[in-house]
Design a protein around this motif. Structure first.
Motif, short mmCIF file in Angstrom:
data_model
loop_
_atom_site.label_atom_id
_atom_site.label_comp_id
_atom_site.label_asym_id
_atom_site.label_seq_id
_atom_site.Cartn_x
_atom_site.Cartn_y
_atom_site.Cartn_z
N LYS A 2 50.29 41.47 56.01
CA LYS A 2 49.31 41.08 55.01
C LYS A 2 48.11 40.44 55.71
O LYS A 2 48.27 39.66 56.65
CB LYS A 2 49.90 40.07 54.01
N ILE A 3 46.90 40.76 55.24
CA ILE A 3 45.74 40.12 55.79
C ILE A 3 44.90 39.61 54.65
O ILE A 3 44.94 40.13 53.54
CB ILE A 3 44.93 41.08 56.69
N SER A 4 44.12 38.59 54.89
CA SER A 4 43.38 37.92 53.83
C SER A 4 42.16 38.72 53.44
O SER A 4 41.69 39.61 54.17
CB SER A 4 42.94 36.52 54.31
N THR A 7 39.45 38.47 55.95
CA THR A 7 39.62 39.40 57.06
C THR A 7 39.18 40.79 56.66
O THR A 7 38.53 41.51 57.41
CB THR A 7 41.09 39.44 57.50
N VAL A 8 39.55 41.18 55.43
CA VAL A 8 39.15 42.50 54.93
C VAL A 8 37.64 42.63 54.91
O VAL A 8 37.07 43.61 55.39
CB VAL A 8 39.72 42.72 53.52
N ALA A 42 47.23 49.20 49.57
CA ALA A 42 46.52 48.06 48.99
C ALA A 42 47.19 47.68 47.68
O ALA A 42 47.23 48.48 46.74
CB ALA A 42 45.05 48.42 48.75
N GLU A 73 50.63 49.44 56.95
CA GLU A 73 49.87 48.19 56.86
C GLU A 73 49.63 47.90 55.39
O GLU A 73 49.32 48.82 54.62
CB GLU A 73 48.54 48.26 57.61
N GLU A 74 49.79 46.64 55.00
CA GLU A 74 49.61 46.22 53.61
C GLU A 74 48.47 45.23 53.50
O GLU A 74 48.29 44.38 54.37
CB GLU A 74 50.88 45.55 53.09
N ILE A 75 47.74 45.32 52.41
CA ILE A 75 46.68 44.36 52.10
C ILE A 75 46.82 43.98 50.63
O ILE A 75 47.04 44.85 49.78
CB ILE A 75 45.28 44.94 52.33
N SER A 76 46.70 42.71 50.32
CA SER A 76 46.83 42.25 48.93
C SER A 76 45.48 41.97 48.30
O SER A 76 44.52 41.61 48.98
CB SER A 76 47.69 40.98 48.88
N ARG A 89 38.36 47.26 50.77
CA ARG A 89 39.75 47.24 51.26
C ARG A 89 40.21 48.67 51.59
O ARG A 89 40.81 48.91 52.65
CB ARG A 89 40.64 46.62 50.18
#
Length: 347
Positions: A2-4, A7-8, A42, A73-76, A89
């Motif tokens: 997870k990245i903030s 960061t995105v 995402a 890779e995951e992004i919230s 994103r």
């Protein structure tokens, strides 16, 4: 991983100049000349760990990691973020070479279709495609007949109610969640015409999407419906539904979960014996089907609907609380699949 959002955003800006000429997916192989898939996903608001919608998507991603030759890779998402952040994103993942890319939630639809045009060699999936519509030769939309699964749990609610009054709590008042309400009410009336269904309670109105993440809102709404006589309450409120289930359980009334089978989830452990069933929405199946199609080079653009006929939706039997009415529920399922019953999609 997870990245903030920070960061995105920073990464998206730094990669912006790369545009369509960014690193393409599949640049690295697995040592025998076969390209390993790099999946970018995402999440919607709440992310992995919401014990509902996003976790169902995560389960599909985990299965793909286990069964297929992939890395991920995951992004919230962030609450109340502008639409541009969703586009950034997705664009970040595409520029980093992820292929395929998945956006979880109807709010990604417009941004995903837009980004897909700039990355024609990358395959994209949007889960819960808005109005079940997508465009582009490299875009797939997964849609669900939530009204059909909701019909069955509505029937269960009516058959199990002792007060003759049941309730529905939706997270945000949008057409997607209206489908849950419509099916639930129709199923309850079919099973027991005399049942009273309280007016639906929606936790927030768009553009406020706190109704999908704030358990306190679910708690207050559940109290109101319990006070009005409901002894079975169905929620379609994502993370906010945790508050609904726990509040209903404290009063020793029946709660109905959504998306995932919520019976064994830690956040509602104290109320599990009062979870009648859950309307299961197999987002995990849609995610895995999509990744597998890319891996096997069988991808087809357009939309695919997951419904009762292909077990894309259904109801959970964990805890055995509906064992005594299962034959009735399965009979209703058969009638829907045979098109003897048409389930409404609008309240």
């Amino acid at each position: 991983m997870k990245i903030s959002l920070a960061t995105v955003t920073a990464a998206a800006l730094s990669l912006g100049a790369a545009g369509c000429g960014g690193k393409k997916a599949g640049d690295s192989g697995d040592g025998d000349g076969k390209k390993a898939l790099k999946i970018g996903l995402a999440f919607d608001i709440g992310g992995r760990g919401d014990q509902s919608f996003n976790d169902s998507a995560a389960a599909g991603l985990d299965r793909a990691k286990k069964d297929l030759n992939v890395s991920t890779e995951e992004i919230s998402a962030k609450p109340d973020e502008p639409p541009a952040d969703k586009e950034s994103r997705l664009r970040l993942l595409a520029n980093k070479g992820y292929n395929p890319i998945i956006g979880v939630g109807f709010a990604y639809t417009e941004s995903l279709v837009k980004v897909a045009k700039d990355f024609p060699k990358t395959k994209f999936l949007v889960v819960d495609a808005d109005q079940c519509k997508v465009s582009g030769p490299n875009v797939k939309g997964a849609c669900f007949s939530e009204e059909q699964g909701s019909f069955l749990v509505g029937a269960a609610a009516a058959l199990k109610s002792k007060t003759g009054t049941i309730g529905f709590i939706g997270g945000v008042n949008v057409p997607l969640i209206n489908k849950f309400e419509a099916g639930y009410t129709a199923g309850a009336k079919k099973a027991k015409p005399s049942i009273k269904v309280l007016p639906a309670k929606y936790l927030t109105q768009p553009p406020n999407f706190d109704g999908f993440k704030n358990p306190a809102l679910g708690n207050e709404a559940a109290k109101g419906q319990l006070d009005a006589g409901a002894d079975v309450i169905y929620h379609a409120a994502g993370g906010a539904g945790i508050g609904v289930i726990n509040t209903v359980g404290q009063e020793k009334k029946w709660a109905i979960g959504v998306d995932s089978d919520q019976y064994n989830q830690p956040a509602v452990a104290g109320a599990k014996e009062f979870i009648l069933t859950s309307m299961v929405k197999h987002v995990d199946l849609a995610v895995f089907d999509f990744v597998e199609s890319v891996a096997k080079n069988t991808f087809q653009p357009g939309t695919k609907t997951y419904d009762l006929s292909n077990d894309g939706v259904g109801y959970a039997t964990s805890g055995g609380k509906v064992d005594d009415i299962k034959a009735k529920l399965d009979g209703l399922k058969a009638d829907i699949v045979a098109r003897k019953i048409t389930v409404p999609t609008k309240p």
